[in-house]
Design a protein around this motif. Structure first.
Motif, PDB file in Angstrom:
ATOM      1  N   ILE A  28       0.865  -1.183   0.000  1.00 21.88           N
ATOM      2  CA  ILE A  28       0.000   0.000   0.000  1.00 21.88           C
ATOM      3  C   ILE A  28       0.901   1.233   0.000  1.00 21.88           C
ATOM      4  O   ILE A  28       1.683   1.442   0.926  1.00 21.88           O
ATOM      5  N   LEU A  29       0.769   2.032  -1.046  1.00 24.16           N
ATOM      6  CA  LEU A  29       1.621   3.204  -1.219  1.00 24.16           C
ATOM      7  C   LEU A  29       0.744   4.456  -1.294  1.00 24.16           C
ATOM      8  O   LEU A  29      -0.089   4.586  -2.188  1.00 24.16           O
ATOM      9  N   THR A  30       0.930   5.353  -0.326  1.00 19.03           N
ATOM     10  CA  THR A  30       0.222   6.631  -0.327  1.00 19.03           C
ATOM     11  C   THR A  30       1.231   7.739  -0.558  1.00 19.03           C
ATOM     12  O   THR A  30       2.247   7.817   0.143  1.00 19.03           O
ATOM     13  N   VAL A  31       0.947   8.590  -1.529  1.00 16.79           N
ATOM     14  CA  VAL A  31       1.878   9.664  -1.879  1.00 16.79           C
ATOM     15  C   VAL A  31       1.156  10.995  -1.858  1.00 16.79           C
ATOM     16  O   VAL A  31      -0.041  11.090  -2.168  1.00 16.79           O
ATOM     17  N   GLN A  32       1.893  12.021  -1.465  1.00 15.40           N
ATOM     18  CA  GLN A  32       1.413  13.389  -1.567  1.00 15.40           C
ATOM     19  C   GLN A  32       1.911  13.943  -2.894  1.00 15.40           C
ATOM     20  O   GLN A  32       3.114  14.101  -3.102  1.00 15.40           O
ATOM     21  N   LEU A  33       0.981  14.204  -3.798  1.00 11.89           N
ATOM     22  CA  LEU A  33       1.357  14.667  -5.130  1.00 11.89           C
ATOM     23  C   LEU A  33       1.807  16.126  -5.097  1.00 11.89           C
ATOM     24  O   LEU A  33       1.364  16.910  -4.258  1.00 11.89           O
ATOM     25  N   THR A  34       2.670  16.459  -6.015  1.00 10.54           N
ATOM     26  CA  THR A  34       2.983  17.860  -6.270  1.00 10.54           C
ATOM     27  C   THR A  34       1.922  18.415  -7.222  1.00 10.54           C
ATOM     28  O   THR A  34       1.121  17.668  -7.791  1.00 10.54           O
ATOM     29  N   GLU A  35       1.927  19.726  -7.398  1.00 11.49           N
ATOM     30  CA  GLU A  35       0.978  20.307  -8.355  1.00 11.49           C
ATOM     31  C   GLU A  35       1.186  19.722  -9.749  1.00 11.49           C
ATOM     32  O   GLU A  35       0.225  19.384 -10.453  1.00 11.49           O
ATOM     33  N   GLU A  36       2.442  19.589 -10.150  1.00 12.63           N
ATOM     34  CA  GLU A  36       2.742  19.052 -11.478  1.00 12.63           C
ATOM     35  C   GLU A  36       2.168  17.640 -11.650  1.00 12.63           C
ATOM     36  O   GLU A  36       1.557  17.320 -12.679  1.00 12.63           O
ATOM     37  N   GLN A  62      -3.706  13.655  -2.425  1.00 12.59           N
ATOM     38  CA  GLN A  62      -2.963  12.456  -2.063  1.00 12.59           C
ATOM     39  C   GLN A  62      -3.511  11.295  -2.892  1.00 12.59           C
ATOM     40  O   GLN A  62      -4.685  11.277  -3.250  1.00 12.59           O
ATOM     41  N   LEU A  63      -2.651  10.342  -3.182  1.00 10.86           N
ATOM     42  CA  LEU A  63      -3.050   9.188  -3.982  1.00 10.86           C
ATOM     43  C   LEU A  63      -2.557   7.923  -3.305  1.00 10.86           C
ATOM     44  O   LEU A  63      -1.377   7.809  -2.965  1.00 10.86           O
ATOM     45  N   THR A  64      -3.480   6.971  -3.082  1.00 10.96           N
ATOM     46  CA  THR A  64      -3.125   5.688  -2.485  1.00 10.96           C
ATOM     47  C   THR A  64      -3.275   4.593  -3.527  1.00 10.96           C
ATOM     48  O   THR A  64      -4.351   4.416  -4.110  1.00 10.96           O
ATOM     49  N   LEU A  65      -2.184   3.888  -3.782  1.00 14.50           N
ATOM     50  CA  LEU A  65      -2.171   2.805  -4.767  1.00 14.50           C
ATOM     51  C   LEU A  65      -1.868   1.489  -4.066  1.00 14.50           C
ATOM     52  O   LEU A  65      -0.964   1.407  -3.228  1.00 14.50           O
TER      53      LEU A  65
END
Length: 264
Positions: A28-36, A62-65
């Motif tokens: 489980i990978l959760t990331v805080q996206l940048t604007e780009e 944020q995106l959780t994959l």
């Protein structure tokens, strides 16, 4: 390179684009996206248009994959080979990330030199009556000039990472990248020159046959200026269709820093 560990691939992908890893555990990978990256992946053009119009900074999502099949029911987005999200990421890489810089992954406590390799993956298209594509991967060591075909086949067996490992240092190239690329291009020219040319001969034969048939069709009507123009147009179309040509296209490439002797 073949992707053997999808979670690791995603981790490298997002960290390479300056996204923070909030969670990375058990598939489980959760990331805080940048604007780009929010703009690239989250399909929110109207949100960003409105935010920028208002002069505000914006709030990337944020995106959780989830890559672990046993965790599909967890809150997040199940991602796997063939999923739309992964195709979107591949497309983003293809369109924006043709060139990379990677380092051999090492666990060492002694000073270790890493040597630069220029790697170019090229598509050669043989275009005529039929079309055939050939993919060539060539690596050039930018210190001693050593060159290797099928370079990606060797690289896929080597663990790589985005930064040099502790105690590792890079050797400055003696061959400039532009000069190295020209060397690789010259080797590809030699490779193409050695290939059988029966495909080109067949294309030229068909070109001549089609052109002769067309000329025979218009033979008794060459006093009509409009018909002559029409014949010339159709002759050009036949030439465009069957004239044998060879084109090169760089698919991707980069600089890979490897321990001396890793590539045999």
């Amino acid at each position: 390179m073949a992707i053997e560990n999808l979670n690791q691939f995603l981790e490298h992908y997002f960290t390479a684009h300056d996204c923070s890893l909030i969670q990375n555990e058990d598939g489980i990978l959760t990331v805080q996206l940048t604007e780009e990256m929010d703009r690239a992946l989250m399909n929110r053009p109207f949100y960003w248009h409105y935010i920028k119009k208002m002069g505000n900074k914006g709030d990337p999502m944020q995106l959780t994959l989830i890559t672990n099949p046993d965790k599909q029911e967890e809150k997040g987005e199940w991602i796997h080979f063939g999923s739309p999200r992964l195709h979107q990421i591949f497309s983003h890489l293809t369109n924006n990330e043709k060139y990379t810089k990677l380092f051999q992954q090492l666990d060492t406590t002694v000073k270790t030199a890493l040597y630069p390799w220029l790697v170019v993956n090229m598509k050669i298209s043989y275009i005529g009556k039929q079309k055939k594509d050939e993919i060539i991967s060539i690596g050039l060591q930018l210190v001693n000039g050593m060159m290797k075909f099928a370079m990606m086949d060797q690289l896929k067996e080597i663990p790589l990472q985005l930064a040099a490992a502790d105690y590792c240092f890079t050797i400055s190239p003696l061959i400039k990248v532009k000069s190295g690329f020209l060397r690789i291009e010259s080797v590809i020219d030699q490779h193409v020159a050695k290939q059988a040319n029966d495909w080109a001969e067949e294309s030229i034969k068909t070109l001549q046959e089609e052109s002769n048939m067309l000329k025979a069709f218009y033979n008794d009507r060459t006093d009509d200026e409009e018909l002559v123009k029409q014949m010339e147009k159709e002759l050009q179309e036949i030439k465009n269709r069957y004239q044998p040509t060879i084109s090169y296209k760089v698919i991707n490439g980069g600089i890979f820093y490897l321990v001396d002797g890793t590539i045999k």
